[in-house]
Structure formats: structure tokens, C-alpha cells
Motif scaffolding. Structure first.
Motif, PDB file in Angstrom:
ATOM      1  N   LEU A 135      38.654 -42.284 -47.003  1.00 32.99           N
ATOM      2  CA  LEU A 135      38.442 -41.166 -46.090  1.00 32.99           C
ATOM      3  C   LEU A 135      37.499 -41.538 -44.951  1.00 32.99           C
ATOM      4  CD1 LEU A 135      38.148 -38.281 -48.696  1.00 32.99           C
ATOM      5  CD2 LEU A 135      39.970 -38.572 -47.019  1.00 32.99           C
ATOM      6  N   LEU A 136      36.425 -42.257 -45.258  1.00 32.56           N
ATOM      7  CA  LEU A 136      35.458 -42.633 -44.220  1.00 32.56           C
ATOM      8  C   LEU A 136      36.072 -43.614 -43.229  1.00 32.56           C
ATOM      9  CD1 LEU A 136      32.200 -42.893 -46.353  1.00 32.56           C
ATOM     10  CD2 LEU A 136      32.766 -41.150 -44.656  1.00 32.56           C
ATOM     11  N   SER A 137      36.961 -44.493 -43.692  1.00 33.88           N
ATOM     12  CA  SER A 137      37.646 -45.412 -42.782  1.00 33.88           C
ATOM     13  C   SER A 137      38.537 -44.634 -41.815  1.00 33.88           C
ATOM     14  CB  SER A 137      38.484 -46.420 -43.569  1.00 33.88           C
ATOM     15  OG  SER A 137      37.667 -47.234 -44.376  1.00 33.88           O
ATOM     16  N   THR A 138      39.211 -43.622 -42.334  1.00 32.71           N
ATOM     17  CA  THR A 138      40.053 -42.780 -41.483  1.00 32.71           C
ATOM     18  C   THR A 138      39.204 -42.014 -40.485  1.00 32.71           C
ATOM     19  OG1 THR A 138      41.629 -42.541 -43.308  1.00 32.71           O
ATOM     20  CG2 THR A 138      41.805 -40.976 -41.487  1.00 32.71           C
ATOM     21  N   MET A 139      38.052 -41.540 -40.918  1.00 30.38           N
ATOM     22  CA  MET A 139      37.141 -40.851 -40.008  1.00 30.38           C
ATOM     23  C   MET A 139      36.672 -41.799 -38.905  1.00 30.38           C
ATOM     24  SD  MET A 139      33.328 -39.406 -40.609  1.00 30.38           S
ATOM     25  CE  MET A 139      32.784 -41.104 -40.359  1.00 30.38           C
ATOM     26  N   ASN A 140      36.365 -43.054 -39.263  1.00 24.80           N
ATOM     27  CA  ASN A 140      35.931 -44.044 -38.273  1.00 24.80           C
ATOM     28  C   ASN A 140      37.002 -44.275 -37.212  1.00 24.80           C
ATOM     29  OD1 ASN A 140      33.483 -44.370 -39.554  1.00 24.80           O
ATOM     30  ND2 ASN A 140      34.104 -46.201 -40.673  1.00 24.80           N
ATOM     31  N   LEU A 141      38.266 -44.252 -37.633  1.00 21.16           N
ATOM     32  CA  LEU A 141      39.368 -44.399 -36.684  1.00 21.16           C
ATOM     33  C   LEU A 141      39.325 -43.285 -35.647  1.00 21.16           C
ATOM     34  CD1 LEU A 141      42.116 -45.474 -35.679  1.00 21.16           C
ATOM     35  CD2 LEU A 141      43.192 -44.055 -37.447  1.00 21.16           C
ATOM     36  N   PHE A 142      39.132 -42.046 -36.100  1.00 18.33           N
ATOM     37  CA  PHE A 142      39.078 -40.913 -35.182  1.00 18.33           C
ATOM     38  C   PHE A 142      37.851 -41.006 -34.265  1.00 18.33           C
ATOM     39  CE2 PHE A 142      41.568 -38.336 -38.509  1.00 18.33           C
ATOM     40  CZ  PHE A 142      42.765 -38.661 -37.906  1.00 18.33           C
ATOM     41  N   ILE A 150      37.141 -34.191 -42.748  1.00 20.72           N
ATOM     42  CA  ILE A 150      37.090 -35.407 -43.564  1.00 20.72           C
ATOM     43  C   ILE A 150      35.668 -35.667 -44.044  1.00 20.72           C
ATOM     44  CG2 ILE A 150      37.339 -37.926 -43.512  1.00 20.72           C
ATOM     45  CD1 ILE A 150      39.693 -37.541 -41.628  1.00 20.72           C
ATOM     46  N   THR A 151      34.692 -35.369 -43.184  1.00 18.34           N
ATOM     47  CA  THR A 151      33.290 -35.576 -43.532  1.00 18.34           C
ATOM     48  C   THR A 151      32.914 -34.842 -44.806  1.00 18.34           C
ATOM     49  OG1 THR A 151      32.551 -35.964 -41.269  1.00 18.34           O
ATOM     50  CG2 THR A 151      30.918 -35.098 -42.810  1.00 18.34           C
ATOM     51  N   VAL A 152      33.312 -33.588 -44.900  1.00 18.91           N
ATOM     52  CA  VAL A 152      32.936 -32.769 -46.059  1.00 18.91           C
ATOM     53  C   VAL A 152      33.508 -33.366 -47.342  1.00 18.91           C
ATOM     54  CG1 VAL A 152      33.110 -30.508 -47.133  1.00 18.91           C
ATOM     55  CG2 VAL A 152      32.754 -30.682 -44.669  1.00 18.91           C
ATOM     56  N   VAL A 153      34.801 -33.690 -47.319  1.00 20.18           N
ATOM     57  CA  VAL A 153      35.449 -34.224 -48.517  1.00 20.18           C
ATOM     58  C   VAL A 153      34.903 -35.606 -48.862  1.00 20.18           C
ATOM     59  CG1 VAL A 153      37.655 -34.811 -49.588  1.00 20.18           C
ATOM     60  CG2 VAL A 153      37.529 -32.912 -47.965  1.00 20.18           C
ATOM     61  N   ALA A 154      34.781 -36.465 -47.841  1.00 25.66           N
ATOM     62  CA  ALA A 154      34.310 -37.829 -48.079  1.00 25.66           C
ATOM     63  C   ALA A 154      32.876 -37.850 -48.594  1.00 25.66           C
ATOM     64  CB  ALA A 154      34.417 -38.662 -46.798  1.00 25.66           C
ATOM     65  N   GLN A 155      32.021 -37.013 -48.008  1.00 28.99           N
ATOM     66  CA  GLN A 155      30.632 -36.974 -48.442  1.00 28.99           C
ATOM     67  C   GLN A 155      30.503 -36.413 -49.853  1.00 28.99           C
ATOM     68  OE1 GLN A 155      27.737 -38.138 -47.218  1.00 28.99           O
ATOM     69  NE2 GLN A 155      28.958 -39.160 -45.647  1.00 28.99           N
ATOM     70  N   PHE A 156      31.380 -35.488 -50.208  1.00 27.68           N
ATOM     71  CA  PHE A 156      31.376 -34.980 -51.573  1.00 27.68           C
ATOM     72  C   PHE A 156      31.669 -36.112 -52.560  1.00 27.68           C
ATOM     73  CE2 PHE A 156      33.795 -33.457 -55.237  1.00 27.68           C
ATOM     74  CZ  PHE A 156      32.886 -32.584 -55.796  1.00 27.68           C
ATOM     75  N   PHE A 157      32.704 -36.903 -52.263  1.00 30.61           N
ATOM     76  CA  PHE A 157      33.061 -38.014 -53.137  1.00 30.61           C
ATOM     77  C   PHE A 157      31.963 -39.084 -53.144  1.00 30.61           C
ATOM     78  CE2 PHE A 157      37.697 -36.818 -52.468  1.00 30.61           C
ATOM     79  CZ  PHE A 157      37.832 -36.315 -53.744  1.00 30.61           C
ATOM     80  N   LEU A 158      31.398 -39.375 -51.956  1.00 32.02           N
ATOM     81  CA  LEU A 158      30.380 -40.416 -51.872  1.00 32.02           C
ATOM     82  C   LEU A 158      29.114 -40.016 -52.618  1.00 32.02           C
ATOM     83  CD1 LEU A 158      29.672 -43.177 -50.673  1.00 32.02           C
ATOM     84  CD2 LEU A 158      28.823 -42.005 -48.639  1.00 32.02           C
ATOM     85  N   THR A 159      28.679 -38.777 -52.413  1.00 30.84           N
ATOM     86  CA  THR A 159      27.497 -38.293 -53.115  1.00 30.84           C
ATOM     87  C   THR A 159      27.729 -38.295 -54.621  1.00 30.84           C
ATOM     88  OG1 THR A 159      26.914 -36.882 -51.230  1.00 30.84           O
ATOM     89  CG2 THR A 159      25.868 -36.385 -53.328  1.00 30.84           C
ATOM     90  N   GLY A 160      28.909 -37.847 -55.030  1.00 33.90           N
ATOM     91  CA  GLY A 160      29.244 -37.846 -56.449  1.00 33.90           C
ATOM     92  C   GLY A 160      29.273 -39.241 -57.035  1.00 33.90           C
ATOM     93  N   ALA A 161      29.730 -40.226 -56.246  1.00 36.07           N
ATOM     94  CA  ALA A 161      29.788 -41.605 -56.726  1.00 36.07           C
ATOM     95  C   ALA A 161      28.401 -42.147 -57.026  1.00 36.07           C
ATOM     96  CB  ALA A 161      30.475 -42.487 -55.688  1.00 36.07           C
TER      97      ALA A 161
END
Length: 295
Positions: free
Chosen positions: A15-22, A213-224
Motif C-alpha cells: 500500500l505504501l509503495s502505491t501511495m508513493n507512486l501517487f 491509502i494512508t489510513v489503511v497502510a498505517q493501520f497495518f504498519l502500526t499493527g505490524a
């Protein structure tokens, strides 16, 4: 719990890679700080709505750590955006992934996680690989944007390590931690932008996609980082390097220089070895507890 942490880490990398593309798509016409501001703004609104719907309240504990996590992450995000806009996606992403090395160092200093025996040679290999990529001794190929990417990596590592410290208390929702990050990220973007350009048409849709994407990606990253070892979670983010390189080739016609490929491979191998050593090591039992200073 560990398997859940690994899955979260991999999903966040995609998700973060896709965000970086945008972000890179927008960067040609909109300042990096402004992109960070809008990302924080849309993300903050989304997280606050979720917190309201779930009945999650802001706690009174660890506010200092939560604010520190937000500041580290916010300014680290701005540095990452600046590097993405002015460098190849693959180069910026590889340098930003050195945050894993900073996590390794910070977790030893602040989380009392042991520095495993034999780690020195792998740290030296990573240092040499970074020198190859940054090339500070060549006036023609050196760019300060590479240094900005490394600064962003260090700040992000400080944020990740702070998350791990906060999680030890087990009193904070992932959404609360994310809210602090997004609010301070919005402020960091606002104070670092050198001008405001009103987005037009499809740019608004891209900004909205970045925020979502930020919200979903950060949720997964924080959870990781809560569910598994901080070093292991961070090193799994290396999958984002390959995704970013593919995006750069597909959308911007970017190619990978042979020295970049070799440096990236060296960093990946060294990082995996450090992660393995870290998993085999036990907690530090003696020595100064520096972590107390930030609590």
C-alpha cells in the motif's frame, strides 16, 4: 501473533509503495509539503470518524511519547515525499529503507533489545552500500536529496521505535496512535511547504487516494510493529523496493543503474542477516536504560 504481524507488514509495504507512486505523480505540480498536508488532513478526518464510530477515546497516558511519535513520523514523511519527487522511485525507496538499520540501533538503545554478536560486519556492509548510492565524494552524481531521504529514514525509525515503546503499555488503540501521526504530519507539511498550489481536477482524486491509502497502510504498519519484533517488521518493508522499482519503470520510464542494484542487494542481504541475528538474541539485561529518559 507473529504471523499476523508479518502479514500486516507485507500489506503495508504494498500500500505504501502505491501511495508513493501517487505522490510522485503529484510532485511535478504540487509542493511536497502541501502533499503531506493534504495526506494528513484527509487521513485525520478518516481516522477521527472511525474512532467516533468505534467509541475510541483519546487516552491521557503517554501523551509525550505519542506526540514524539507523531513529530518523528510527520517530518520523516515530508523528507520521504521530497526525495520521491526529485529522485528515481527505486533510489529514494532503497535509501528510505535504511530506516531498518536505524530501528536496529534505536531498539537496542531505547527498547533494551540486545545487539547480537556478529552484527558489526553486516552494519559495515550496509554503510558501504549506502555510500555507493549516495556517492558523497562525486560532485557530479551527489545529490542532497539522497541525504534528505536518509534523514527521513532516521526520523521514521524513531517513530517506529516509539510505537514499539508505546505498545509495551498496551493502553492505546492503533487508531489513536495513527491520529497523532496524521495530525502532526499535517502540521509538518504545512510548515515545510514553500508555496500553496490549488489542486485541479484529477489531482483532487489522487490526493483523496493518498489519504485513503494512508489510513489503511498505517493501520497495518502500526499493527505490524505491535504484533512482532520491530526489526523484523521493518525489514519486511523491503518488498516495497521492488514494487517501487516496477512502478518507476512502468509509469516514468526509470531504469536501475547496476550500482544501485548491487547496493540494494547488499543492503537486503545484510538486513536479513541482521534480522536473523536479532531474532536469536535475548534482551539486554545490563547497562544503562536510556529508554527511561523519553518516558
Amino acid at each position: 501473533m507473529i504471523k499476523k504481524g508479518l502479514l500486516y507488514s507485507l500489506l503495508s509495504a504494498v500500500l505504501l509503495s502505491t501511495m508513493n507512486l501517487f505522490v510522485k505523480m503529484l510532485g511535478s505540480g504540487i509542493p511536497s509539503g502541501e502533499i503531506a498536508f493534504f495526506r494528513g488532513l484527509f487521513g485525520t478526518v478518516a481516522v477521527l470518524v472511525v474512532m467516533y464510530m468505534k467509541g475510541i477515546r483519546f487516552s491521557t497516558e503517554d501523551r509525550g511519547l505519542l506526540i514524539m511519535r507523531g513529530l518523528y513520523g510527520g517530518f520523516g514523511m515530508v523528507c520521504n515525499f521530497i526525495a520521491l519527487v526529485h529522485m528515481k522511485m527505486s533510489d529514494a525507496t532503497i535509501l528510505f529503507q535504511t530506516s531498518g538499520i536505524f530501528v536496529f540501533i534505536f531498539s537496542a538503545l531505547f527498547l533494551k533489545e540486545a545487539v547480537p554478536k556478529g552484527a558489526g560486519k553486516w552494519l559495515i556492509l550496509i554503510f558501504l552500500a549506502v555510500m555507493v548510492m549516495v556517492n558523497p565524494f562525486s560532485y557530479e552524481s551527489f545529490t542532497w536529496y539522497a541525504v534528505i531521504a536518509l534523514l527521513g529514514a532516521a526520523l521514521s525509525a524513531a517513530a517506529y521505535t516509539t510505537i514499539r515503546s508505546i505498545s509495551k503499555h498496551g493502553q492505546h488503540s492503533n487508531f489513536e496512535i495513527m491520529a497523532y501521526f496524521l495530525v502532526t504530519g499535517m502540521i509538518a507539511g504545512l510548515v515545510t511547504t514553500d508555496g500553496f498550489v490549488l489542486p485541479q481536477g484529477v489531482e483532487w482524486l489522487i490526493i483523496l487516494a493518498i489519504g485513503s491509502i494512508t489510513v489503511v497502510a498505517q493501520f497495518f504498519l502500526t499493527g505490524a510493529f505491535i504484533a512482532t519484533n520491530a526489526v523484523v517488521a521493518q525489514f519486511l518493508q523491503y518488498i516495497g523496493v521492488f514494487i517501487s522499482a516496477f512502478y518507476g519503470f512502468l509509469f516514468f520510464g526509470e531504469s536501475l543503474a547496476i550500482e544501485t542494484v548491487l547496493a540494494g542487494i547488499a543492503m537486503f542481504i545484510a538486513s536479513v542477516m541482521l534480522a536473523r541475528l536479532k531474532e536469536q538474541a535475548g534482551p539486554i539485561k545490563d547497562g544503562k536504560v536510556i529508554e527511561d529518559k523519553i518516558q
